[in-house]
Enzyme design. Structure first.
Site, PDB file in Angstrom:
ATOM      1  N   LYS A  83     -11.715   8.018  -8.290  1.00 26.88           N
ATOM      2  CA  LYS A  83     -10.552   8.469  -7.513  1.00 26.88           C
ATOM      3  C   LYS A  83      -9.857   9.593  -8.266  1.00 26.88           C
ATOM      4  O   LYS A  83      -9.510   9.436  -9.454  1.00 26.88           O
ATOM      5  CB  LYS A  83      -9.600   7.287  -7.357  1.00 26.88           C
ATOM      6  CG  LYS A  83      -8.980   7.126  -5.989  1.00 26.88           C
ATOM      7  CD  LYS A  83      -8.221   5.802  -5.936  1.00 26.88           C
ATOM      8  CE  LYS A  83      -7.383   5.693  -4.699  1.00 26.88           C
ATOM      9  NZ  LYS A  83      -6.502   4.516  -4.754  1.00 26.88           N
TER      10      LYS A  83
HETATM   11  C1  E4P Z   1      -4.845   3.733  -1.719  1.00 25.87           C
HETATM   12  O1  E4P Z   1      -5.901   3.910  -2.255  1.00 25.87           O
HETATM   13  C2  E4P Z   1      -3.628   3.371  -2.423  1.00 25.87           C
HETATM   14  O2  E4P Z   1      -3.981   2.521  -3.484  1.00 25.87           O
HETATM   15  C3  E4P Z   1      -2.634   2.588  -1.594  1.00 25.87           C
HETATM   16  O3  E4P Z   1      -3.078   2.432  -0.260  1.00 25.87           O
HETATM   17  C4  E4P Z   1      -1.230   3.036  -1.726  1.00 25.87           C
HETATM   18  O4  E4P Z   1      -0.408   2.200  -0.943  1.00 25.87           O
HETATM   19  P1  E4P Z   1       1.174   2.162  -1.124  1.00 25.87           P
HETATM   20  O5  E4P Z   1       1.748   3.415  -0.569  1.00 25.87           O
HETATM   21  O6  E4P Z   1       1.603   0.962  -0.310  1.00 25.87           O
HETATM   22  O7  E4P Z   1       1.442   2.015  -2.593  1.00 25.87           O
END
Ligand code: E4P
Length: 217
Positions: A83
């Site tokens: 990522k």
């Molecule tokens: C995606 O890969 C992220 O980890 C996640 O969906 C972020 O979510 P949040 O905005 O609820 O922290």
């Protein structure tokens, strides 16, 4: 639509995985912090538990270190998706790492133009954050629709990974619009099974069944 679980909680992943509904897992630095565990240990365990892609996030902001971190996390399992953030350096790292054959998830996407660049840079997944756009009075789901249209116009193979999902309605809408994947916290996925009429209907059936005095076993 594929279901990824957005957590680094291995007990929660195990429970959902038993149902056969986990197509992958996403994590981020905040979720690793919440788990209280070391990133390498927890990601390796998750990668062993599930068959699908497991996203592990780099934390460097410069290109060279980001690529180096990507190589490190990729060693944690054969199903690791590296990522990287949707920054200029993140796009450069995406191009390099995807060119080497790694799966890359370009995260923190908040606009259609960013998603267009991620696809051009060879991303396996792009992660538009629905909830965080809703939080600032924008419509996160509109972004999913815009990216779907744009990717379909040109046949981009980058998968739209609807992220920052906060509610069951987000899941329905992401599926209706045609997101390839939705990543959601375990409690949101479990809530998808709930309906008050199911509970009410079951209660009535069980009351009537008790009146029959019968037993199936
Ligand atoms: C995606 O890969 C992220 O980890 C996640 O969906 C972020 O979510 P949040 O905005 O609820 O922290």
């Amino acid at each position: 639509m594929k279901f990824f679980v957005d957590t680094a909680d291995t007990d929660a992943i195990h429970e959902l995985n038993e149902l056969g509904i986990v197509d992958g897992v996403t994590t981020n630095p905040s979720l690793i912090h919440k788990s209280g565990r070391g990133i390498k240990e927890v990601i390796a365990q998750i990668a062993e538990m599930v068959d699908g892609p497991v996203s592990a996030e780099t934390v460097a902001t410069d290109f060279e270190t980001m690529v180096h971190e990507g190589h490190e996390v990729a060693k944690l399992g054969e199903n690791i998706a590296i990522k990287v953030p949707l920054t200029w350096n993140g796009l450069k790292a995406c191009k390099r790492l995807s060119g080497e054959g790694h799966m890359v998830n370009v995260t923190l996407c908040f606009s259609a133009n960013q998603a267009l660049l991620a696809a051009k840079a060879g991303a396996t997944f792009v992660s538009p954050f629905i909830g965080r756009l809703d939080d600032i009075n924008l419509d996160g789901m509109d972004l999913i629709g815009d990216i779907r249209d744009i990717y379909d116009n040109y046949g981009f193979e980058t998968q739209i990974l609807a992220a920052s999902i906060r509610s069951v309605n987000h899941m329905t809408e992401a599926a209706r619009i045609g997101a390839d994947v939705a990543t959601a916290p375990p409690d949101v996925i479990k809530k998808m099974a709930e309906h008050p009429l199911t509970d009410k209907g079951l209660k009535a059936f069980l009351e009537d069944w008790a009146k029959t005095g019968q037993s199936i076993l």
